[in-house]
Design an enzyme around this catalytic site. Structure first.
Site, PDB file in Angstrom:
ATOM      1  N   ARG A  48       1.097 -12.021  -2.212  1.00 21.27           N
ATOM      2  CA  ARG A  48       2.321 -11.637  -1.496  1.00 21.27           C
ATOM      3  C   ARG A  48       3.637 -11.986  -2.188  1.00 21.27           C
ATOM      4  O   ARG A  48       4.701 -11.791  -1.590  1.00 21.27           O
ATOM      5  CB  ARG A  48       2.344 -12.264  -0.093  1.00 21.27           C
ATOM      6  CG  ARG A  48       1.084 -12.048   0.739  1.00 21.27           C
ATOM      7  CD  ARG A  48       0.812 -10.586   0.990  1.00 21.27           C
ATOM      8  NE  ARG A  48      -0.181 -10.388   2.056  1.00 21.27           N
ATOM      9  CZ  ARG A  48      -0.785  -9.234   2.306  1.00 21.27           C
ATOM     10  NH1 ARG A  48      -0.500  -8.173   1.570  1.00 21.27           N
ATOM     11  NH2 ARG A  48      -1.677  -9.132   3.282  1.00 21.27           N
ATOM     12  N   ASP A 290     -10.902  -9.943  -0.701  1.00 26.17           N
ATOM     13  CA  ASP A 290      -9.774  -9.164  -0.165  1.00 26.17           C
ATOM     14  C   ASP A 290      -8.903 -10.063   0.714  1.00 26.17           C
ATOM     15  O   ASP A 290      -8.458  -9.659   1.793  1.00 26.17           O
ATOM     16  CB  ASP A 290     -10.264  -7.944   0.613  1.00 26.17           C
ATOM     17  CG  ASP A 290      -9.143  -6.936   0.895  1.00 26.17           C
ATOM     18  OD1 ASP A 290      -8.021  -7.138   0.389  1.00 26.17           O
ATOM     19  OD2 ASP A 290      -9.394  -5.969   1.637  1.00 26.17           O
TER      20      ASP A 290
END
Length: 410
Positions: A48, A290
């Site tokens: 992120r 993931d």
């Protein structure tokens, strides 16, 4: 047996590590309640940063990885800015250089801004640190665009891989969980399996046409397993991954909670069985998490309104060990190959793996409030598992739950 602060210094733990190193440090070693593995490598994580540091940072993400037994990760490019040219990639690399505890290998984007409209600067991104190219989170909708991308990656060489999120937007129809019995009985809009496997089928044909190394991300359907199996039998330079939640959960496990919402969604029981079969026969090469953290409020909207994505780095090993190894479905050795050897080989991760240690005889409950990641949303919250992380050692540095004991001699 409880895990004490001195656990990593116990005699049996040290004996396990010595035996692991004596045997070359490449295969798992069991000794007493401990198993020592080569450090794991996750080829599909979302850290992120830059752009969304309120969800995760390089620092919190790599600490979460270390606490899951990982000594290398590959980060997806859905960032701000998207790493689609050398300048935007440099912003990410600066944060990695400053904050990462372990090697972090970014993906470059396939298309500009991951919008699917024009190719990213694939040549400019073609450097040793970049592990491959992906528009993860978005399937490349244009066949011609994907053909051009594959041809360029093949031309550039260096063994770089296109790692594709396979999703045909025309087949989504507003869905947000699997289009199966649960969706129908609870009034939810479903995502068809076809939306995944039709684009995978297209990509496999393009990979055969261009000769580009191709990797399918987070496959979730029985049809995808069959297509990959066929492509491999035909000699294609093709690999694929799936995630722990697809291997041990299915739509029958769904609850009206955002922690069960991810993309692809949890599929049917027959899909889960096909994925396990694919692990056993070698069709599926890699287990990747993931890992996709979100803020709490972004996961508070139930199945319909929560953002897609769950965290996975700190739960992957205990869940897989408990649900697949302990029942005798997978061996420890095969699990090690799926988590360590195969991902490093496919994505040319050059560093030494180091090692990680788990205590596997004492059950405990997964508590997201103890996670190092900023994300807390996991479908495994409250589950009783085996395989508590003890330490991870890489590049002369040992990190335990009690902190960093740098350069400790075992």
């Amino acid at each position: 047996m409880s895990i004490s602060a001195a656990d990593h210094r116990s005699s049996s733990c040290k004996d396990a590590i010595r035996q692991f190193l004596t045997q070359g440090g490449r295969v798992p070693v069991s000794f007493g309640p401990y198993i020592v593995f080569p450090g794991f490598c996750d080829v599909h994580v979302h850290f992120r940063e830059p752009g969304f540091s309120y969800k995760e940072t390089i620092a919190t993400g790599t600490l979460s990885a270390v606490r899951g037994g990982y000594t290398a990760v590959c980060t997806m490019p859905n960032l701000n800015p998207v790493p689609d040219c050398p300048e935007s990639l440099r912003l990410q690399l600066e944060r990695i250089d400053r904050d990462a505890l372990i090697p972090v290998h970014p993906y470059g984007a396939i298309t500009r801004g991951e919008r699917g409209e024009e190719l990213a600067d694939l040549a400019g991104l073609h450097c040793p640190l970049v592990c491959g190219y992906s528009d993860d989170g978005r399937g490349v909708q244009s066949e011609e665009m994907m053909r051009r991308a594959m041809a360029e990656v093949k031309r550039l060489g260096m063994g770089k891989v296109i790692a594709a999120h396979c999703e045909d937007n025309a087949l989504l129809r507003g869905g947000y969980i699997h289009d199966g019995a649960y969706a129908k009985s609870h009034g939810h809009r479903g995502i068809s399996s076809e939306s995944e496997y039709r684009q995978l089928q297209r990509d496999l044909a393009l990979a055969a046409e261009t000769g580009c190394p191709y990797h399918a991300c987070h496959i979730s359907t029985k049809e995808s397993v069959a297509l990959i199996r066929q492509a491999k039998a035909a000699g294609g330079n093709v690999t694929c991954e799936t995630a722990p939640h697809y291997l041990v959960l299915c739509e029958e496990d769904l609850q009206e909670d955002g922690r069960f919402k991810m993309n692809p969604p949890l599929r049917g029981a027959e899909d889960r069985a096909a994925l396990v079969e694919g692990l056993l026969d070698g069709t599926i090469d890699i287990i990747a998490t993931d890992h996709a953290p979100h803020a709490a409020e972004e996961k508070a909207g139930g199945l319909e309104k929560s953002l897609m994505g769950v965290v996975g780095l700190e739960t992957a090993f205990p869940v897989l060990y408990t649900r697949l190894v302990r029942p005798g479905i997978l061996t420890v050795e095969r699990l090690s190959r799926l988590l360590s050897d195969n991902p490093r080989r496919r994505f040319s991760i050059p560093e030494e793996p180091g090692y990680t240690v788990f205590e596997v005889e004492t059950p405990y409950q997964i508590d997201p409030e103890t996670f190092a990641t900023k994300g807390r949303s996991t479908p495994f919250a409250g589950d009783t598992v085996y395989g508590r992380w003890v330490l991870t050692h890489w590049n002369g540095r040992t990190i335990t739950r009690e902190g960093d004991t740098a350069h400790e001699t075992i």
